[in-house]
Design a protein around this motif. Structure first.
Motif, mmCIF file in Angstrom:
data_model
loop_
_atom_site.group_PDB
_atom_site.id
_atom_site.type_symbol
_atom_site.label_atom_id
_atom_site.label_comp_id
_atom_site.label_asym_id
_atom_site.label_seq_id
_atom_site.Cartn_x
_atom_site.Cartn_y
_atom_site.Cartn_z
ATOM 1 N N THR A 74 0.832 -1.203 0.000
ATOM 2 C CA THR A 74 0.000 0.000 0.000
ATOM 3 C C THR A 74 0.866 1.252 0.000
ATOM 4 O OG1 THR A 74 -0.095 -0.259 2.370
ATOM 5 C CG2 THR A 74 -2.024 -0.953 1.117
ATOM 6 N N ALA A 75 2.171 1.096 0.261
ATOM 7 C CA ALA A 75 3.061 2.260 0.226
ATOM 8 C C ALA A 75 3.445 2.619 -1.211
ATOM 9 C CB ALA A 75 4.316 1.986 1.050
ATOM 10 N N GLN A 84 10.407 4.144 -3.539
ATOM 11 C CA GLN A 84 11.361 3.372 -2.762
ATOM 12 C C GLN A 84 11.389 1.907 -3.187
ATOM 13 O OE1 GLN A 84 10.345 3.075 1.320
ATOM 14 N NE2 GLN A 84 12.400 2.563 1.953
ATOM 15 N N ASP A 155 10.821 18.743 4.603
ATOM 16 C CA ASP A 155 10.839 17.521 5.418
ATOM 17 C C ASP A 155 9.514 16.756 5.351
ATOM 18 O OD1 ASP A 155 13.391 17.400 6.349
ATOM 19 O OD2 ASP A 155 13.008 18.730 8.048
ATOM 20 N N ALA A 156 8.417 17.505 5.253
ATOM 21 C CA ALA A 156 7.099 16.864 5.292
ATOM 22 C C ALA A 156 6.877 15.966 4.075
ATOM 23 C CB ALA A 156 6.007 17.913 5.363
ATOM 24 N N GLN A 160 13.356 10.816 -0.592
ATOM 25 C CA GLN A 160 14.507 9.920 -0.490
ATOM 26 C C GLN A 160 15.823 10.652 -0.773
ATOM 27 O OE1 GLN A 160 14.404 6.249 -0.187
ATOM 28 N NE2 GLN A 160 12.442 6.762 0.678
ATOM 29 N N GLN B 40 10.720 5.969 9.623
ATOM 30 C CA GLN B 40 11.942 5.238 9.339
ATOM 31 C C GLN B 40 11.767 4.329 8.124
ATOM 32 O OE1 GLN B 40 12.908 3.201 12.897
ATOM 33 N NE2 GLN B 40 14.946 4.083 12.943
ATOM 34 N N MET B 42 9.424 4.463 5.706
ATOM 35 C CA MET B 42 9.154 5.171 4.452
ATOM 36 C C MET B 42 10.448 5.686 3.831
ATOM 37 S SD MET B 42 5.807 7.447 5.113
ATOM 38 C CE MET B 42 5.732 8.331 3.566
ATOM 39 N N LEU B 43 11.374 6.102 4.678
ATOM 40 C CA LEU B 43 12.614 6.659 4.140
ATOM 41 C C LEU B 43 13.590 5.561 3.728
ATOM 42 C CD1 LEU B 43 12.929 9.648 6.561
ATOM 43 C CD2 LEU B 43 12.620 9.796 4.110
ATOM 44 N N PRO B 49 19.265 10.144 10.403
ATOM 45 C CA PRO B 49 18.581 10.590 11.617
ATOM 46 C C PRO B 49 17.835 11.924 11.438
ATOM 47 C CG PRO B 49 20.764 9.784 12.138
ATOM 48 C CD PRO B 49 20.646 9.734 10.653
ATOM 49 N N GLY B 54 12.699 14.943 10.927
ATOM 50 C CA GLY B 54 11.884 15.925 10.209
ATOM 51 C C GLY B 54 10.536 15.344 9.808
ATOM 52 N N LEU B 55 10.566 14.129 9.278
ATOM 53 C CA LEU B 55 9.325 13.521 8.801
ATOM 54 C C LEU B 55 8.403 13.190 9.976
ATOM 55 C CD1 LEU B 55 7.835 12.558 6.295
ATOM 56 C CD2 LEU B 55 8.879 10.334 6.593
ATOM 57 N N ALA B 58 6.677 16.250 10.970
ATOM 58 C CA ALA B 58 5.677 16.647 9.973
ATOM 59 C C ALA B 58 4.446 15.750 10.039
ATOM 60 C CB ALA B 58 6.289 16.578 8.576
ATOM 61 N N VAL B 86 1.018 5.980 5.113
ATOM 62 C CA VAL B 86 1.951 5.890 3.995
ATOM 63 C C VAL B 86 1.429 6.455 2.693
ATOM 64 C CG1 VAL B 86 3.263 3.953 4.916
ATOM 65 C CG2 VAL B 86 1.368 3.522 3.394
ATOM 66 N N ASN B 87 0.119 6.429 2.445
ATOM 67 C CA ASN B 87 -0.286 7.012 1.167
ATOM 68 C C ASN B 87 -1.439 8.005 1.266
ATOM 69 O OD1 ASN B 87 -2.408 5.354 1.467
ATOM 70 N ND2 ASN B 87 -1.882 3.939 -0.172
ATOM 71 N N ASP B 88 -1.703 8.462 2.494
ATOM 72 C CA ASP B 88 -2.651 9.561 2.701
ATOM 73 C C ASP B 88 -4.053 9.281 2.211
ATOM 74 O OD1 ASP B 88 -0.788 11.135 3.924
ATOM 75 O OD2 ASP B 88 -0.089 12.028 2.040
#
Lengths: 537, 317
Positions: A74-75, A84, A155-156, A160, B40, B42-43, B49, B54-55, B58, B86-88
């Motif tokens: 779902t990501a 990603q 940041d929001a 990547q 963590q 998602m990135l 760090p 930051g995320l 947010a 993850v996908n709003d």
């Protein structure tokens, strides 16, 4: 039946002949090669004929392709900044374009940019190609580039490539087709950075990624995260003749054997990341061909230099001699890999130091170093997990080699879920798994600089840090190469990260799919296959 | 006696409600214990760090857990399942499509397996000890002990790869006519039916045998009722409670436990959705899925209980 092919002849050999032809071998040279291998002239001629026909085939338009990646959830996203998973890369490479493109020979080509230039590696002038339009008809302008790049700094967004975008202190539109980028520090690699998947160009002001509006070869018809997406040909694509496919459907099949079965049954025509164990099965199926490409990904053994036993240099050196690189490639990876020399810059990179030889497998020498470090007979734990590709097998190999010289390794196998937050970078001796990065600068800054966020072995060297900054802003290629070679040597000798092999990626595809070529970014022709392949009727 | 039945049914429903509340609490705090968080994950390999910090800010992930639990429970009660990290997209939307797929698969499986299982179970009990009974028993025991991934993988290899009769993947939406339904659903349904019906056969057989051993069944036999009449009119109505229970347990498994079948056939169902959510640490989605499975399970079990209560002759007289 003069054209009968010898019975032990497999797809692999076909590919060998094709490969030789592609490299420019003449018919006569090939025949000699085949004769030397015990293959008669008639059969040899047929083989060459078959391979040349394949190579000479003209791309055809039309048809619909079904392809499957190995990761989907779902990501899944259509947002280049967040991409990603493999499935994301394939999608965004088909929908969008980037300013520059790194081709199969690791050279930079211009894509949406007509030129990218700088005198001091600090201020860059980007001139855009004119006449390019987005899927909704909007023309491409400098504002789109400014918006696309600035987004990564927020940041929001969770980009990547946030750390790379943050060095662009100023991104301004000079006029409709010219962008000026000022960096906080000189960086000669900017044109390569722009070729990263994440830096693809989206339309100015885009915030909704439930569908996508790009300038690329395909348009989104359907996109359901974690299920599938259907992309159709962009009739107004700016590259002449491309793409060849009318449409393609893409989804993820996480289970290795299910993916293999889908390919072999013909339900899908192209899949990525097949297990090395599948090669023999694939060779027996005449409908299927495989492509192995060696990108820069590797699984490495990390020994923290600030913790026992890694704080003794003799222990680290001993481990590097105890790693059986040949066997890692041969048995763990079934030949799908290349022996590596303990540093992270891959052979396909133009800064690769090919004079730096891999350390040989030498248990006696390893024993000598372990003896000096005083660790012989002590129990030493290696942390491995399925999360780091092939690491469990590598740990077991080490354990066996160790038992023969009186080293007592214990393999601590931990779950894949949570590995990267709980064990990686933390345990004294553990395995890591690093994806390819396009420049030495990124690899060194991310993994080896004294304050690097992922300094896997806590390697500290002021000299190294100075060289990194010095090389970054250097436009003089010869000097830059020299510095990078020296830095690779320093890592191989002094850092606590042993890199035994480059892992090759295995794609599988139906024989009807044509135009498939290896790419230094790995699977799926660097994820951009959809624009380049065609279907043979 | 009608009020007695009513009271017992109400009591069951009350127990179900309390269970749901307890489960919601457990689900929420169990997901809190998962290592790593969505920022963590998602990135991924870009999770330096600073980027994670930051995320996290947010996304408002730094609020205390108790506060988030209360607002989540409030949302749940008002029918708002929240928005995926993850996908709003709204969780309700993500689940609804997948749930429909899962329900379809479950429905087809139930349609195939329940009649088969009941017939086999009841007939085996009727002819207890006969060769037929022994064959049914041996087959159902051996089918129960074969893991479904083996059944599924083997059937793909045989029917899709070697014979090419059926597709290796099952996308429910490409269904166009009855023949397609058969083709697409054949392999997942066979794999699922194997496991599910074997259980039901064994439990049905046991329940019917139990009632056949009671004094009233013996009385009926002594009065000269035929074997068929004894089983259908005297034993079966009394075995209904345990049989309903067996069916409920098997069907509840079809919603949440079919992850292996969904994975092997790439079937976009709700079980795979939850596995995705766990691996991406998408807490709103994990919690919603967990609650959904729990609700489905409780509803089915409660329903089976109510059937057992209503069919209990001692309460009817």
């Amino acid at each position: 039946m003069t054209d009968r092919v010898p019975s032990n002849w497999t797809n692999k050999h076909d590919r060998m002949v094709e490969d030789a032809l592609r490299r420019g071998a003449s018919r006569r040279e090939l025949l000699q090669m085949l004769l030397a291998g015990g293959i008669g002239a008639t059969v040899g001629g047929t083989l060459i004929g078959r391979a040349s026909r394949v190579l000479a085939a003209e791309p055809k338009h039309g048809g619909s392709l079904r392809a499957a990646g190995w990761s989907s959830s779902t990501a899944d996203t259509l947002d280049p900044a967040k991409a990603q998973l493999s499935t994301d890369y394939v999608r965004i490479c088909s929908i969008y374009n980037r300013l520059t493109y790194l081709n199969g020979n690791s050279e930079i080509e211009m894509e949406l940019a007509e030129s990218v230039e700088s005198d001091d590696a600090k201020t860059w002038a980007v001139k855009l190609r004119s006449g390019v339009t987005f899927h909704d008809g909007k023309p491409l302008t400098a504002a789109d580039v400014v918006y696309s790049f600035n987004r990564h700094k927020d940041d929001a967004v969770g980009s990547q490539v946030a750390s790379m975008a943050k060095q662009m202190s100023e991104i301004t539109a000079e006029d409709k087709l010219n962008v000026r980028i000022v960096l906080s520090e000189p960086n000669a690699d900017l044109p390569i950075l722009m070729s990263l998947h994440h830096f693809q160009i989206i339309a100015d002001g885009t915030t909704d990624f439930s569908t996508a509006n790009g300038t690329g070869p395909f348009m989104v018809e359907e996109f359901e995260p974690g299920v599938r997406s259907i992309l159709v040909r962009n009739p107004n694509y700016w590259k002449e003749n491309r793409p060849y496919l009318d449409s393609f459907e893409f989804f993820g099949i996480a289970d290795d054997s299910a993916r293999l079965n889908a390919l072999m049954s013909g339900d899908v025509q192209y899949v990525g990341s097949l297990s090395p164990r599948a090669t023999r099965l694939l060779d027996s199926n005449p409908q299927v061909e495989t492509l192995s490409s060696t990108a820069g990904n590797y699984t490495n053994l990390n020994m923290r230099l600030d913790m026992a036993p890694g704080n003794d240099p003799d222990f680290v050196t001993g481990m590097k001699y105890l790693l059986n690189r040949e066997q890692t490639v041969k048995s763990v990876r079934r030949g799908l890999g290349i022996v590596a020399n303990d540093q992270p810059v891959p052979p396909s990179n133009r800064y690769y130091n090919d004079e730096l030889k891999p350390k040989p497998f030498d248990p006696e020498r390893a024993r000598h170093h372990f003896d000096r470090a005083g660790v012989l007979g002590k129990k030493i734990t290696l942390t491995a997990s399925d999360a780091a590709n092939a690491s469990i097998d590598m740990a077991v190999l080490l354990q066996q080699a160790g038992s023969e010289i009186g080293m007592n390794f214990e393999v601590n196998r931990v779950p894949a879920d949570g590995y990267w937050s709980n064990y990686w970078l933390k345990d004294p001796i553990h395995f890591g798994n690093i994806n390819p990065r396009p420049t030495p600068d990124i690899l060194f800054s991310l993994l080896y600089k004294s304050d690097a966020p992922w300094n896997e072995s806590s390697y500290q060297s002021e000299k190294f840090d100075r060289m990194l900054i010095e090389a970054r802003g250097m436009l003089d290629e010869t000097k830059r190469t020299e510095i990078y070679h020296e830095m690779q040597r320093m890592i191989a000798e002094d850092a606590g990260t042993a890199i035994p092999a480059w892992l090759s990626e295995l794609d599988g595809y139906n024989t009807r799919v044509r135009g498939v070529e290896p790419h230094p970014f790995g699977n799926f022709m660097g994820y951009a296959f959809a624009e380049r392949v065609w279907l043979d009727s | 006696m009608r009020s007695q039945i009513g009271n017992m049914v109400l009591h069951r429903l009350g127990v179900m409600l309390v269970t749901v509340l307890i489960v919601s609490f457990v689900v929420f705090f169990a997901t809190e214990l998962l290592p790593g968080d969505v920022a963590q994950i998602m990135l991924g390999q870009a999770a330096t760090p600073e980027a994670v910090k930051g995320l996290r800010e947010a996304m408002n992930l730094d609020e205390p857990a108790a506060l988030r639990f209360l607002s989540w429970l409030g949302g749940l009660l008002s029918g708002d399942l929240g928005v995926s990290y993850v996908n709003d997209q709204p969780v309700a939307m993500l689940i609804s499509g997948r749930l429909a797929n899962s329900l379809q698969l479950a429905a087809v499986t139930v349609l195939v397996s329940v009649p088969v299982a009941l017939t086999l179970g009841i007939t085996a009990a009727t002819y207890r000890g006969s060769l037929y009974d022994r064959i049914v028993s041996v087959i159902s025991v051996s089918v129960v002990s074969v893991p479904e991934f083996l059944v599924a993988t083997a059937s793909v290899l045989i029917f899709a790869v070697y014979l090419g009769w059926l597709p290796a993947l099952s996308f429910s939406r490409e269904v166009d006519g009855i023949l397609d339904i058969l083709r697409v659903y054949a392999m997942p349904v066979i794999s699922l039916s194997f496991v599910v019906s074997a259980q039901m056969i064994r439990m049905t057989r046991a329940a019917v045998i139990d009632t056949l051993n009671t004094s009233y069944a013996e009385m009926a036999r002594l009065k000269g009722a035929s074997r068929r009449r004894v089983v259908l009119h005297h034993a079966l109505p009394n075995a209904l409670g345990p049989i309903a229970n067996a069916i409920a347990l098997s069907v509840s498994y079809l919603l949440g436990g079919v992850i292996i079948v969904e994975t092997i056939f790439s079937y976009p169902g709700v079980a795979k959705l939850m596995v995705d959510a766990v691996s991406t640490r998408d807490l709103p989605l994990i919690q919603a899925c967990a609650m959904l499975f729990c609700l489905a399970y409780l509803t089915l079990v409660t329903l089976a209980d109510i059937i057992a209560i209503v069919s209990n002759p001692r309460l009817r007289t």
